[in-house]
Write a protein that holds these residues in place. Structure first.
Motif, PDB file in Angstrom:
ATOM      1  N   LYS A  89      13.591 -13.375   9.126  1.00  0.00           N
ATOM      2  CA  LYS A  89      13.483 -12.233   8.205  1.00  0.00           C
ATOM      3  C   LYS A  89      13.022 -12.747   6.844  1.00  0.00           C
ATOM      4  O   LYS A  89      13.564 -13.701   6.314  1.00  0.00           O
ATOM      5  N   GLU A  90      12.023 -12.069   6.278  1.00  0.00           N
ATOM      6  CA  GLU A  90      11.452 -12.561   5.029  1.00  0.00           C
ATOM      7  C   GLU A  90      11.145 -11.415   4.078  1.00  0.00           C
ATOM      8  O   GLU A  90      11.093 -10.245   4.490  1.00  0.00           O
ATOM      9  N   ALA A  91      10.972 -11.754   2.847  1.00  0.00           N
ATOM     10  CA  ALA A  91      10.494 -10.800   1.842  1.00  0.00           C
ATOM     11  C   ALA A  91       9.541 -11.540   0.930  1.00  0.00           C
ATOM     12  O   ALA A  91       9.841 -12.647   0.453  1.00  0.00           O
ATOM     13  N   ALA A  92       8.375 -10.948   0.686  1.00  0.00           N
ATOM     14  CA  ALA A  92       7.373 -11.552  -0.192  1.00  0.00           C
ATOM     15  C   ALA A  92       7.933 -11.641  -1.621  1.00  0.00           C
ATOM     16  O   ALA A  92       8.927 -10.977  -1.952  1.00  0.00           O
ATOM     17  N   TRP A 178       5.773  -6.068  -5.851  1.00  0.00           N
ATOM     18  CA  TRP A 178       5.615  -7.075  -4.786  1.00  0.00           C
ATOM     19  C   TRP A 178       4.340  -7.871  -5.039  1.00  0.00           C
ATOM     20  O   TRP A 178       3.260  -7.292  -5.201  1.00  0.00           O
ATOM     21  N   HIS A 180       1.578 -10.888  -3.926  1.00  0.00           N
ATOM     22  CA  HIS A 180       1.014 -11.467  -2.699  1.00  0.00           C
ATOM     23  C   HIS A 180       0.018 -12.567  -3.064  1.00  0.00           C
ATOM     24  O   HIS A 180      -1.159 -12.290  -3.304  1.00  0.00           O
ATOM     25  N   SER A 185      -2.638 -10.204  -5.328  1.00  0.00           N
ATOM     26  CA  SER A 185      -2.410  -8.777  -5.574  1.00  0.00           C
ATOM     27  C   SER A 185      -0.958  -8.508  -5.941  1.00  0.00           C
ATOM     28  O   SER A 185      -0.068  -9.337  -5.695  1.00  0.00           O
ATOM     29  N   ARG A 187       1.657  -4.924  -5.788  1.00  0.00           N
ATOM     30  CA  ARG A 187       1.815  -3.516  -5.450  1.00  0.00           C
ATOM     31  C   ARG A 187       3.256  -3.121  -5.771  1.00  0.00           C
ATOM     32  O   ARG A 187       4.168  -3.935  -5.627  1.00  0.00           O
TER      33      ARG A 187
ATOM     34  N   TYR B  40      -0.163  -0.531   1.026  1.00  0.00           N
ATOM     35  CA  TYR B  40       0.910  -1.494   1.280  1.00  0.00           C
ATOM     36  C   TYR B  40       1.627  -1.787  -0.025  1.00  0.00           C
ATOM     37  O   TYR B  40       1.139  -1.458  -1.107  1.00  0.00           O
ATOM     38  N   ALA B  41       2.789  -2.379   0.110  1.00  0.00           N
ATOM     39  CA  ALA B  41       3.523  -2.854  -1.077  1.00  0.00           C
ATOM     40  C   ALA B  41       4.149  -4.206  -0.771  1.00  0.00           C
ATOM     41  O   ALA B  41       3.674  -5.230  -1.224  1.00  0.00           O
ATOM     42  N   CYS B  42       5.212  -4.242   0.042  1.00  0.00           N
ATOM     43  CA  CYS B  42       5.909  -5.523   0.265  1.00  0.00           C
ATOM     44  C   CYS B  42       5.141  -6.445   1.207  1.00  0.00           C
ATOM     45  O   CYS B  42       5.204  -7.658   1.071  1.00  0.00           O
ATOM     46  N   THR B  44       5.886  -7.389   3.955  1.00  0.00           N
ATOM     47  CA  THR B  44       6.796  -8.235   4.736  1.00  0.00           C
ATOM     48  C   THR B  44       7.862  -7.410   5.469  1.00  0.00           C
ATOM     49  O   THR B  44       8.956  -7.893   5.743  1.00  0.00           O
ATOM     50  N   ASN B  46       9.634  -4.600   4.651  1.00  0.00           N
ATOM     51  CA  ASN B  46      10.830  -4.133   3.953  1.00  0.00           C
ATOM     52  C   ASN B  46      10.710  -2.726   3.378  1.00  0.00           C
ATOM     53  O   ASN B  46      11.724  -2.055   3.201  1.00  0.00           O
ATOM     54  N   PRO B  63       9.279 -10.040  12.206  1.00  0.00           N
ATOM     55  CA  PRO B  63      10.572  -9.570  11.686  1.00  0.00           C
ATOM     56  C   PRO B  63      10.417  -8.540  10.570  1.00  0.00           C
ATOM     57  O   PRO B  63       9.513  -8.614   9.745  1.00  0.00           O
ATOM     58  N   ARG B  64      11.367  -7.579  10.565  1.00  0.00           N
ATOM     59  CA  ARG B  64      11.339  -6.492   9.588  1.00  0.00           C
ATOM     60  C   ARG B  64      12.758  -6.042   9.308  1.00  0.00           C
ATOM     61  O   ARG B  64      13.691  -6.435  10.008  1.00  0.00           O
TER      62      ARG B  64
END
Lengths: 196, 100
Positions: A89-92, A178, A180, A185, A187, B40-42, B44, B46, B63-64
């Motif tokens: 599980k990840e988050a940018a 977020w 990237h 970018s 967003r 889009y935003a994240c 990844t 979320n 994964p989400r």
């Protein structure tokens, strides 16, 4: 051995006590680096009480990540959560606009920290560079100020279970930006500050 | 470096445009690389800004977060473009109202 209801009561009391301690700190100091550090130590201490946060009391993610509210204040108060992230599980990189503190109960989550390097003048364009890294795991935590930028990734083979304390409840979150690096970018997701 | 994985044809119905997308690439990554303004935003899994409908074809999901896309939604043909890697040729429609 305490039954499930007893444990839920003990957990609720412990969380309420934590929030009371947080307010003592912030009422005295405001949201400063030293205040966030002091709160982090208290959250890490609460996370060490693993008997309060048995995974059997919480629904596991059906995908890879789930957040369980533990204690939410009304209006603009803080939000305290138990978060479960499965491996991968990840988050940018993101700036959620409000301070947060995490403390590990089990498993490991890598947090990378970033600094924005562009001038912010071009809409939807941004560049960031990594400036630090912390692994949130049992006995350890991390604290972020309002506009710090971090990314997360659950590493290892077991779920990462953490306590997460935010300056606002998630349902009242400001806009999240977020970043990237691969696309240079940025967003934003909409603010929930005025949601009903 | 170019991917050595199998490439599939992905049609973005909102733009009536077909792009190549490798099996180790997300549909969002391929769309951005092709210069398409996919919402889009994240990116990844979320936030669900890129939530989309699979009109035809199959994808695998990275994964989400549960809050972004539930299993029940997957069963109705919804996906996240930022998490979806093609396993066949795909036609997809983004559901966001703010772009396009």
């Amino acid at each position: 051995m305490a039954n499930r209801a007893d444990m839920a009561t003990r957990r609720a009391r412990a969380c309420a006590a934590l929030l009371a301690q947080v307010h003592v700190i912030t009422d005295k100091e405001g949201i400063t680096p030293s205040a966030l550090h002091a709160i982090k130590l208290k959250l890490v201490a609460l996370a060490r009480r693993t008997e309060l946060f048995a995974l059997s009391d919480f629904t596991m993610p059906e995908a890879q990540g789930r957040t369980h509210p533990l204690l939410l204040e009304d209006n603009d108060g803080h939000g305290l959560y138990l978060t479960i992230g499965l491996p991968g599980k990840e988050a940018a990189p993101h700036d959620h606009g409000i301070w947060c503190i995490n403390a590990g109960i089990s498993g490991r989550e890598r947090n990378r920290f970033y600094r924005r390097t562009d001038d912010g003048c071009t809409p939807q364009h941004a560049t960031v560079t990594q400036v630090g890294e912390v692994v949130v795991e049992p006995g350890h935590g991390m604290a972020m100020a309002d506009h710090d930028i971090h990314s997360t990734e659950v590493v290892g083979s077991e779920p990462s279970v953490q306590l997460a304390l935010y300056g606002y409840a998630l349902t009242r979150f400001p806009s999240v930006s977020w970043f990237h690096p691969a696309f240079s970018s940025v967003r934003a997701t909409a603010s929930r500050r005025h949601a009903t | 470096m170019a991917s050595t994985h199998t490439a599939f044809q992905v049609t973005i119905a909102n733009k009536a445009q077909t792009i190549a997308c490798a099996s180790d690439q997300t549909i969002l990554q391929a769309a951005i690389a092709a210069g398409l303004d996919y919402p889009y935003a994240c990116a990844t899994g979320n936030c669900a800004t890129c939530i989309s409908k699979i009109d035809s074809g199959t994808v695998a999901l990275l994964p989400r977060a549960d809050a972004a896309l539930r299993e029940a939604q997957v069963k109705t043909g919804l996906t996240l473009a930022c998490r979806a890697q093609p396993r066949s040729d795909v036609t997809i429609t983004w559901l966001a109202r703010t772009a396009g």
